[in-house]
Design a protein around this motif. Structure first.
Motif, PDB file in Angstrom:
ATOM      1  N   LEU A   1       0.984  -1.088  -0.211  1.00 24.58           N
ATOM      2  CA  LEU A   1       0.514   0.022  -0.077  1.00 24.58           C
ATOM      3  C   LEU A   1       1.108   1.420   0.244  1.00 24.58           C
ATOM      4  CD1 LEU A   1      -2.568  -0.949   2.724  1.00 24.58           C
ATOM      5  CD2 LEU A   1      -2.972  -1.242   0.050  1.00 24.58           C
ATOM      6  N   PHE A   2       1.571   1.539   0.846  1.00 27.45           N
ATOM      7  CA  PHE A   2       2.691   2.058   0.649  1.00 27.45           C
ATOM      8  C   PHE A   2       3.032   2.644  -0.436  1.00 27.45           C
ATOM      9  CE2 PHE A   2       7.542   3.734   1.109  1.00 27.45           C
ATOM     10  CZ  PHE A   2       6.686   5.564   2.018  1.00 27.45           C
ATOM     11  N   ILE A   3       3.765   1.430  -1.353  1.00 31.23           N
ATOM     12  CA  ILE A   3       4.332   1.879  -2.872  1.00 31.23           C
ATOM     13  C   ILE A   3       3.396   2.341  -3.512  1.00 31.23           C
ATOM     14  CG2 ILE A   3       5.805   0.217  -4.585  1.00 31.23           C
ATOM     15  CD1 ILE A   3       7.022  -1.025  -2.567  1.00 31.23           C
ATOM     16  N   LEU A   4       1.641   1.273  -4.047  1.00 34.72           N
ATOM     17  CA  LEU A   4       1.407   2.024  -4.152  1.00 34.72           C
ATOM     18  C   LEU A   4       0.982   3.472  -4.326  1.00 34.72           C
ATOM     19  CD1 LEU A   4      -0.857   1.734  -6.163  1.00 34.72           C
ATOM     20  CD2 LEU A   4      -2.569   0.835  -4.578  1.00 34.72           C
ATOM     21  N   THR A   5       0.473   3.781  -3.286  1.00 31.37           N
ATOM     22  CA  THR A   5       0.553   5.982  -2.956  1.00 31.37           C
ATOM     23  C   THR A   5       1.861   6.760  -3.298  1.00 31.37           C
ATOM     24  OG1 THR A   5      -0.451   5.058  -0.593  1.00 31.37           O
ATOM     25  CG2 THR A   5      -0.260   7.077  -1.264  1.00 31.37           C
ATOM     26  N   LEU A   6       2.701   6.018  -3.114  1.00 38.13           N
ATOM     27  CA  LEU A   6       4.488   6.698  -3.975  1.00 38.13           C
ATOM     28  C   LEU A   6       3.621   6.923  -5.207  1.00 38.13           C
ATOM     29  CD1 LEU A   6       7.213   5.616  -1.747  1.00 38.13           C
ATOM     30  CD2 LEU A   6       5.950   7.656  -1.450  1.00 38.13           C
ATOM     31  N   TYR A   7       3.890   5.575  -5.651  1.00 45.81           N
ATOM     32  CA  TYR A   7       3.413   5.825  -7.141  1.00 45.81           C
ATOM     33  C   TYR A   7       2.657   6.915  -7.559  1.00 45.81           C
ATOM     34  CZ  TYR A   7       2.168   4.122 -12.104  1.00 45.81           C
ATOM     35  OH  TYR A   7       2.517   4.010 -13.289  1.00 45.81           O
ATOM     36  N   ILE A   8       0.941   6.594  -7.279  1.00 49.19           N
ATOM     37  CA  ILE A   8      -0.050   7.413  -7.623  1.00 49.19           C
ATOM     38  C   ILE A   8       0.218   8.969  -7.187  1.00 49.19           C
ATOM     39  CG2 ILE A   8      -2.405   7.970  -6.566  1.00 49.19           C
ATOM     40  CD1 ILE A   8      -3.314   5.123  -6.088  1.00 49.19           C
ATOM     41  N   ILE A   9       0.864   9.260  -5.938  1.00 47.67           N
ATOM     42  CA  ILE A   9       1.075  10.599  -6.238  1.00 47.67           C
ATOM     43  C   ILE A   9       1.771  11.084  -7.160  1.00 47.67           C
ATOM     44  CG2 ILE A   9       1.848  12.116  -4.289  1.00 47.67           C
ATOM     45  CD1 ILE A   9       1.252  10.736  -2.018  1.00 47.67           C
TER      46      ILE A   9
END
Length: 257
Positions: free
Chosen positions: A21-29
């Motif tokens: 989830l942390f990596i996905l959030t960084l990717y979206i941002i």
């Protein structure tokens, strides 16, 4: 032992889920800020940015096109904005496109809207300086509304004073209360209509008189004798002032033998 193994498995799954989830959030941002993926740069210069900040969105014909990379002051009247634009939109943004600073909604964040130009133009390459134009923003609308409110207040104050003067005028109310006012008004209107009818009749009579004069003048011009044309020969009696000399008659022939 089995219980400890299950606990470690659940803990590992929980850590992996949180990391995912942390990596996905960084990717979206990062994708929203154009940190990932290919992009190219465009520039625009404004006299004022109206609160535009680094990272604000850029739209092309209403489509999300990129973000603001940096804002740099050139001089006291010029501010340069560096924009990161997605490469997918490069074939559609041309050198005659125009950029303007707008607002997301009524009171949202500031954005840059890129509007396509009319006609054919080359594709805007990396580092191209776009034309800019100014649009009415919320601050301008509020200032206009403030001036409008002031004008309305001034007009209403004048109307209030006028109504007070009318209410305090006894002569005006006496005139309005006069019962003979309607009859006098109708009489005046009747006289005006009669005067207008008389003027129409007078105009018709004048036109008839002018027409008769023209008809009488035409035969006189046709029947008037033409003056004799002058000749170069003159009478001898008039030139010399003496009677003209007559030639002598020849003598009669004698009839005697």
């Amino acid at each position: 032992m089995a219980t400890q193994t299950n606990s470690n498995t659940k803990l590992g799954l929980l850590v992996l889920s949180g990391l995912f989830l942390f990596i996905l959030t960084l990717y979206i941002i990062g994708k929203n800020q154009n940190m990932f993926g290919s992009s190219y740069r465009l520039k625009a210069r404004f006299s004022e940015v109206n609160g535009l900040m680094k990272g604000n969105n850029i739209r092309f014909s209403g489509i999300q096109a990129g973000t603001v990379k940096s804002i740099r002051i050139i001089d006291d009247t010029t501010i340069e904005v560096l924009m990161l634009i997605n490469n997918d939109l490069q074939p559609f943004i041309r050198t005659n496109a125009s950029a303007a600073i707008g607002t997301e909604g009524l009171i949202g964040n500031k954005i840059i809207n890129i509007t396509p130009g009319k006609g054919n133009a080359p594709v805007a390459e990396d580092g191209t300086m776009l034309n800019t134009h100014r649009v009415v923003n919320t601050d301008d609308m509020l200032q206009t509304l403030s001036k409008t409110n002031e004008n309305i207040a001034t007009i209403s104050e004048g109307l209030k004073q006028t109504i007070r003067r009318i209410n305090s005028s006894s002569a005006l109310w006496r005139l309005l209360d006069d019962s003979s006012l309607p009859a006098n008004t109708r009489s005046a209107l009747s006289h005006i209509r009669q005067a207008s009818a008389n003027a129409d009749r007078l105009t018709g009579d004048l036109q008839d008189l002018i027409s008769d004069v023209k008809k009488e003048k035409a035969p006189l011009e046709c029947c008037s004798p033409t003056p004799p044309s002058p000749t170069n020969s003159t009478s001898p009696s008039k030139t010399s002032g003496k009677p003209a000399h007559r030639p002598a008659r020849p003598p009669k022939a004698s009839t005697q033998p």
